[in-house]
Structure formats: structure tokens, C-alpha cells
Design a protein around this motif. Structure first.
Motif, PDB file in Angstrom:
ATOM      1  N   VAL A  66       0.858  -1.185   0.000  1.00 56.02           N
ATOM      2  CA  VAL A  66       0.000   0.000   0.000  1.00 56.02           C
ATOM      3  C   VAL A  66       0.895   1.236   0.000  1.00 56.02           C
ATOM      4  CG1 VAL A  66      -1.887   1.214   1.126  1.00 56.02           C
ATOM      5  CG2 VAL A  66      -1.783  -1.294   1.210  1.00 56.02           C
ATOM      6  N   ALA A  67       1.098   1.802  -1.179  1.00 58.41           N
ATOM      7  CA  ALA A  67       2.003   2.943  -1.360  1.00 58.41           C
ATOM      8  C   ALA A  67       1.203   4.241  -1.272  1.00 58.41           C
ATOM      9  CB  ALA A  67       2.742   2.835  -2.681  1.00 58.41           C
ATOM     10  N   GLY A  88      -7.619 -11.484   1.695  1.00 56.52           N
ATOM     11  CA  GLY A  88      -6.691 -12.605   1.552  1.00 56.52           C
ATOM     12  C   GLY A  88      -5.300 -12.260   1.081  1.00 56.52           C
ATOM     13  N   TYR A  89      -4.991 -10.978   0.901  1.00 61.17           N
ATOM     14  CA  TYR A  89      -3.668 -10.589   0.412  1.00 61.17           C
ATOM     15  C   TYR A  89      -2.670 -10.475   1.566  1.00 61.17           C
ATOM     16  CZ  TYR A  89      -5.741  -9.428  -4.096  1.00 61.17           C
ATOM     17  OH  TYR A  89      -6.380  -9.500  -5.307  1.00 61.17           O
ATOM     18  N   GLY A  90      -1.477 -10.979   1.352  1.00 56.41           N
ATOM     19  CA  GLY A  90      -0.383 -10.687   2.259  1.00 56.41           C
ATOM     20  C   GLY A  90       0.140  -9.291   1.992  1.00 56.41           C
ATOM     21  N   LEU A  91       0.696  -8.663   3.015  1.00 52.67           N
ATOM     22  CA  LEU A  91       1.214  -7.302   2.888  1.00 52.67           C
ATOM     23  C   LEU A  91       2.734  -7.329   2.838  1.00 52.67           C
ATOM     24  CD1 LEU A  91      -1.101  -5.435   5.422  1.00 52.67           C
ATOM     25  CD2 LEU A  91      -1.332  -5.543   2.929  1.00 52.67           C
ATOM     26  N   HIS A 109       4.007  -4.835   6.911  1.00 52.20           N
ATOM     27  CA  HIS A 109       3.904  -3.641   6.078  1.00 52.20           C
ATOM     28  C   HIS A 109       4.702  -2.459   6.617  1.00 52.20           C
ATOM     29  CE1 HIS A 109       1.908  -0.538   3.506  1.00 52.20           C
ATOM     30  NE2 HIS A 109       2.025  -1.533   2.653  1.00 52.20           N
ATOM     31  N   THR A 110       5.982  -2.676   6.887  1.00 51.19           N
ATOM     32  CA  THR A 110       6.884  -1.582   7.240  1.00 51.19           C
ATOM     33  C   THR A 110       7.776  -1.293   6.045  1.00 51.19           C
ATOM     34  OG1 THR A 110       8.333  -3.224   8.275  1.00 51.19           O
ATOM     35  CG2 THR A 110       6.914  -1.949   9.727  1.00 51.19           C
ATOM     36  N   LEU A 111       7.923  -0.019   5.732  1.00 56.99           N
ATOM     37  CA  LEU A 111       8.707   0.413   4.576  1.00 56.99           C
ATOM     38  C   LEU A 111       9.850   1.285   5.080  1.00 56.99           C
ATOM     39  CD1 LEU A 111       5.714   1.335   2.211  1.00 56.99           C
ATOM     40  CD2 LEU A 111       6.885  -0.879   2.451  1.00 56.99           C
ATOM     41  N   VAL A 112      11.033   0.704   5.124  1.00 55.54           N
ATOM     42  CA  VAL A 112      12.225   1.393   5.628  1.00 55.54           C
ATOM     43  C   VAL A 112      13.046   1.798   4.411  1.00 55.54           C
ATOM     44  CG1 VAL A 112      14.234   1.215   7.131  1.00 55.54           C
ATOM     45  CG2 VAL A 112      12.135  -0.032   7.709  1.00 55.54           C
TER      46      VAL A 112
END
Length: 218
Positions: A66-67, A88-91, A109-112
Motif C-alpha cells: 500500500v504505497a 486474503g492478500y499478504g502485505l 507492512h513496514t517500509l524502511v
């Protein structure tokens, strides 16, 4: 599994580069809610309505990233994550090869991103975007936060859930930022805040509006 990027604006395009060129992931498509569907192709990939995602790029073979940035103090991104998991989606999580991580980063869902630093014994929660920020030793960033480029979170400080910390802002050591706060670019916060407060660089004092009364940043 292949990845679908939810979003179609600048941040989504950046995540395509990060995931495909640094993260070793195969991006299949972009997706946005039907009401925002303006393009049918981005970077040579299809753009589909989020409502029809299951039909064309199902969760059996695809994960989702999720951008979406800090719209509505990060609640849009959090809601989309919950919706996609429910379908049902993996993140997808992503850690840049140019980031330095010593502390604990949650796997959901961590965006580093580039140049981010997570110091020893620091903890970063779920659905957090660290956009080149410095989270010092023993600091805590709670779930659903966005920490902007050049921001510095002092040692043992705490950033409450759904907060935004802007470009080059500084949170002093041991200061607690309450949930849903907005800390503007270049602000220096020296004391604990209250929920929903908004700080600007001009005075680093709260203004009259609460964070949920602000217009969407985009």
C-alpha cells in the motif's frame, strides 16, 4: 509471489523502483479505487480498479504493497491494509539495502527507505514508513506512522500511533508525541504533546487546529 502496488501517484512509483530494483520483487500491476482510476498504464504495467483486483490479480499469487502516504494522518493507508488482508492478500514489507537497522522492526507492512537508521533497542511498529529518518536508540515509533526524510527521533522518545513527523523535524530525547499528531518540517519538539496537536517550525507550539481538521496533504 508477485506484488500489486496500491496507489498510482509519486510514492507508488517510487515503491515500484524500490521493490523491483532493490527488493528483488516482481511488480505485476498498480491498483486504485475506481473513483481515482485515471490511467490504464503506469511504467508499462496495468492500472486496475481496486474493487476488481481479485478478478485479475488474485491473492493466491499476489501480495500487496500500500504505497499511500500520510493522508488523513495515515488512516487511509491503515484502512487499505486491513481491507486487503481481509480479502486474503499478504502485505509486503521492504527494507532498503541503504538503510541501517539495529533495532526491532515489525514485519507487517513496514517500509524502511533509503538512509533510514533504526538504532539499537529502538522499536518500529506495523505499517510505518521511515523515509530516510533517524530513529535513535531505545526510541519507539508506534503503528501507522510516517516519519519524513531527515527527521530525527531522539533516544527513548516515543511517537504515538497515526502521527506524522515532517522533513528534518527533531523530537528531543525522552519526549512522547501523542497519537495523531502532525509535526511540521523543521520543527523542534522539546516536550510531550497532546493527542491531535499540530506543530509548525515557526514556533514549535501547537496551533489551534487538530490534526483531523487539516485538509488532506495531497
Amino acid at each position: 509471489m508477485r506484488v500489486v502496488i496500491v496507489g498510482a501517484r509519486r510514492f507508488a512509483r517510487r515503491m515500484y523502483v524500490y521493490l523491483s530494483q532493490d527488493g528483488g520483487r516482481d511488480v505485476a500491476a498498480f491498483a486504485v479505487p475506481r473513483q481515482y482510476l485515471e490511467e490504464t498504464e503506469i511504467l508499462g504495467l496495468p492500472v486496475v480498479a481496486l474493487e476488481e483486483l481479485d478478478e485479475r490479480f488474485g491473492p493466491e499469487e499476489h501480495e500487496a504493497c500500500v504505497a499511500v502516504g500520510y493522508v488523513r494522518t495515515n488512516r487511509v493507508r491503515a484502512e487499505l491494509c486491513d481491507e486487503l488482508e481481509g480479502r486474503g492478500y499478504g502485505l509486503v514489507s521492504y527494507r532498503s539495502s541503504r538503510a541501517t537497522v539495529w533495532g526491532e522492526v515489525a514485519p507487517r507492512h513496514t517500509l524502511v527507505l533509503d538512509d533510514a537508521v533504526v538504532g539499537p533497542f529502538a522499536r518500529v511498529g506495523e505499517d510505518v514508513i521511515l523515509n530516510g529518518a533517524n530513529v535513535n536508540h531505545d526510541a519507539v515509533v508506534e503503528d501507522h506512522c510516517f516519519i519524513g526524510t531527515g527527521a530525527t527521533i531522539g533516544g527513548e522518545a516515543r511517537i504515538g500511533a497515526y502521527s506524522f513527523v515532517g522533513l528534518n523535524a527533531t523530537i528531543r530525547n525522552e519526549v512522547t508525541i501523542a497519537p495523531r499528531c502532525v509535526i511540521g518540517a523543521n520543527a523542534f519538539v522539546k516536550r510531550d504533546t497532546k493527542e491531535g496537536e499540530v506543530y509548525s517550525a515557526a514556533s514549535a507550539d501547537p496551533i489551534r487546529l487538530k490534526s483531523w481538521e487539516l485538509r488532506d496533504p495531497y
